[in-house]
Write a protein that holds these residues in place. Structure first.
Motif, PDB file in Angstrom:
ATOM      1  N   VAL A  57      -0.786  -2.444   8.143  1.00  0.00           N
ATOM      2  CA  VAL A  57      -1.239  -1.350   7.280  1.00  0.00           C
ATOM      3  C   VAL A  57      -1.899  -0.246   8.102  1.00  0.00           C
ATOM      4  O   VAL A  57      -1.589   0.944   7.939  1.00  0.00           O
ATOM      5  N   PHE A  80     -12.105   0.040   6.565  1.00  0.00           N
ATOM      6  CA  PHE A  80     -11.173  -1.097   6.607  1.00  0.00           C
ATOM      7  C   PHE A  80     -11.464  -1.987   7.815  1.00  0.00           C
ATOM      8  O   PHE A  80     -11.362  -3.215   7.727  1.00  0.00           O
ATOM      9  N   CYS A 170      -0.987  -1.251  -5.795  1.00  0.00           N
ATOM     10  CA  CYS A 170      -0.706  -0.232  -4.778  1.00  0.00           C
ATOM     11  C   CYS A 170       0.568   0.543  -5.111  1.00  0.00           C
ATOM     12  O   CYS A 170       0.630   1.766  -4.922  1.00  0.00           O
ATOM     13  N   SER A 192       0.051  -0.201   2.434  1.00  0.00           N
ATOM     14  CA  SER A 192      -0.555  -1.445   1.955  1.00  0.00           C
ATOM     15  C   SER A 192       0.464  -2.299   1.215  1.00  0.00           C
ATOM     16  O   SER A 192       0.527  -3.520   1.416  1.00  0.00           O
ATOM     17  N   ILE A 196       1.600  -6.077   2.338  1.00  0.00           N
ATOM     18  CA  ILE A 196       1.359  -7.171   1.384  1.00  0.00           C
ATOM     19  C   ILE A 196       2.651  -7.912   1.071  1.00  0.00           C
ATOM     20  O   ILE A 196       2.688  -9.147   1.034  1.00  0.00           O
ATOM     21  N   ILE A 219      -7.450  -6.039   0.939  1.00  0.00           N
ATOM     22  CA  ILE A 219      -6.621  -5.562  -0.172  1.00  0.00           C
ATOM     23  C   ILE A 219      -7.510  -5.147  -1.347  1.00  0.00           C
ATOM     24  O   ILE A 219      -7.235  -4.154  -2.027  1.00  0.00           O
ATOM     25  N   ILE A 222      -8.902  -1.737  -0.533  1.00  0.00           N
ATOM     26  CA  ILE A 222      -7.863  -0.708  -0.677  1.00  0.00           C
ATOM     27  C   ILE A 222      -7.624  -0.387  -2.147  1.00  0.00           C
ATOM     28  O   ILE A 222      -7.592   0.784  -2.550  1.00  0.00           O
ATOM     29  N   CYS A 223      -7.471  -1.423  -2.975  1.00  0.00           N
ATOM     30  CA  CYS A 223      -7.232  -1.209  -4.409  1.00  0.00           C
ATOM     31  C   CYS A 223      -8.431  -0.533  -5.066  1.00  0.00           C
ATOM     32  O   CYS A 223      -8.269   0.344  -5.922  1.00  0.00           O
TER      33      CYS A 223
END
Length: 359
Positions: A57, A80, A170, A192, A196, A219, A222-223
């Motif tokens: 990512v 991140f 995503c 992402s 994933i 994750i 990110i979400c």
């Protein structure tokens, strides 16, 4: 469209080809997730899949985000990295909850303060608009990200679930950002999604590797970042914009319904039973499905289908129904489905108990 393909394929390929090496190293160094009383697995499994997802990512975002807008994501990458470091440390040698929370607060603060990914209003939720000082919304934004990160972390209990839900969120938000011209967040979302889905290839039952906290926290962050940005940016779109949603907070809840509802339900039921809301147990929705006799992939498919149905619901009725009606209907439906599932589990357990007594 070219950006989407570049980000997706780069993250997918890097993650896909990195995981076999990580599996071999984890097996050689005995870096395994051993089954426990809350576990739905019966064999020790490598748990460092999140390292490959992170690498894929991050590389794809750095590689393909256009330079004119890269400054919009550079601080996200820093956050991140913080989450990656604490997650990897926890997967190798368990970290105390306090240290893990501190790292999450640090990462969320970077995103909110430096990237300005924050809520500047409640956008009509509970009838509240711009009623508070901007500093208040800063803390609300950090708290919201922390809740969403940990909500996502809590659903990572069976094969494929966290990966499928993360890829779904995503993909949906990445499409919306693309249609509304937010190129930098389109890159983050599809990079992402690619990482994933590549990991998912190795996480389908029987799982060859787990994502661990490295993956689930990343994750989740990110979400959470994408959903907060969605709510705030949607509010700033012109009222007649083709892709503007009415009641963005309700739409956001619909997009992340499984992690949000499951976390709220589990915390509330724990407190009603007089136990700490943070005390682990097997009351999550995915545990109920496993106890009801479904396999890991069947349970994952059911929950992904339900999440997708809620997304279609809020996308279809956001303009026709008041935001609070949307939230109420989603809560009642999700609660009803969970109640039915819980009763089914009780029937199965009582049946097995009677069968054992007669035997």
């Amino acid at each position: 469209m070219e950006l989407i393909i570049q980000c997706f394929l780069t993250a997918f390929l890097l993650t896909y080809f990195a995981i076999p090496s990580i599996i071999r190293i984890a097996l050689a160094k005995n870096l395994m997730d051993d089954p426990g009383e809350r576990s739905s697995h019966e064999v020790s499994t490598p748990s460092l899949g999140g390292i490959a997802v992170f690498g894929g990512v991050i590389f794809a975002i750095i590689m393909w985000t256009p330079s004119p807008v890269f400054s919009q994501v550079q601080y996200l990458l820093g956050a991140f990295v913080i989450i990656f470091l604490i997650g990897a440390k926890d997967d190798i040698a368990p970290v105390s909850p306090d240290k893990k929370l501190l790292a999450q607060v640090f990462a969320a603060t970077i995103i909110v303060v430096k990237s300005d990914v924050q809520l500047h209003s409640f956008h009509g939720l509970l009838g509240i608009h711009n009623a508070f000082h901007p500093l208040f919304y800063l803390f609300v934004s950090i708290f919201t990200i922390l809740v969403l990160v940990n909500a996502f972390n809590l659903i990572d209990g069976i094969d494929g679930l966290a990966a499928c839900i993360g890829a779904l969120i995503c993909g949906v938000l990445g499409c919306w950002f693309y249609l509304t011209g937010q190129i930098e967040y389109t890159a983050v979302a599809y990079a992402s999604m690619g990482g994933i889905l590549a990991f998912l290839r190795y996480n389908i039952s029987p799982a060859q590797i787990f994502m661990g906290d490295t993956g689930s926290l990343l994750i989740g962050l990110i979400c959470a970042t994408l959903i907060v940005k969605f709510i705030d940016f949607n509010h700033n779109l012109p009222l007649d914009h083709a892709y503007r949603f009415n009641g963005a907070p309700a739409v956001a809840i619909g997009i992340m319904i499984i992690p949000i509802f499951d976390t709220l339900r589990v915390f509330i039921t724990r407190m009603m039973r007089g136990t700490s809301p943070f005390k682990p147990d097997r009351r999550h929705i995915h545990h109920l499905l496993i106890d009801a006799g479904y396999s890991h992939m069947e349970a994952t498919a059911i929950l992904v289908f339900v999440n997708t149905a809620f997304i279609l619901f809020v996308f279809t009725f956001h303009a026709a129904l008041n935001m609070h009606w949307l939230i109420l209907i989603m809560g009642l439906v999700a609660g009803g489905l969970t109640y039915y599932l819980h009763k089914r589990v009780l029937v199965i357990k009582n049946g097995k108990l009677k069968l054992n007594e007669t035997a």
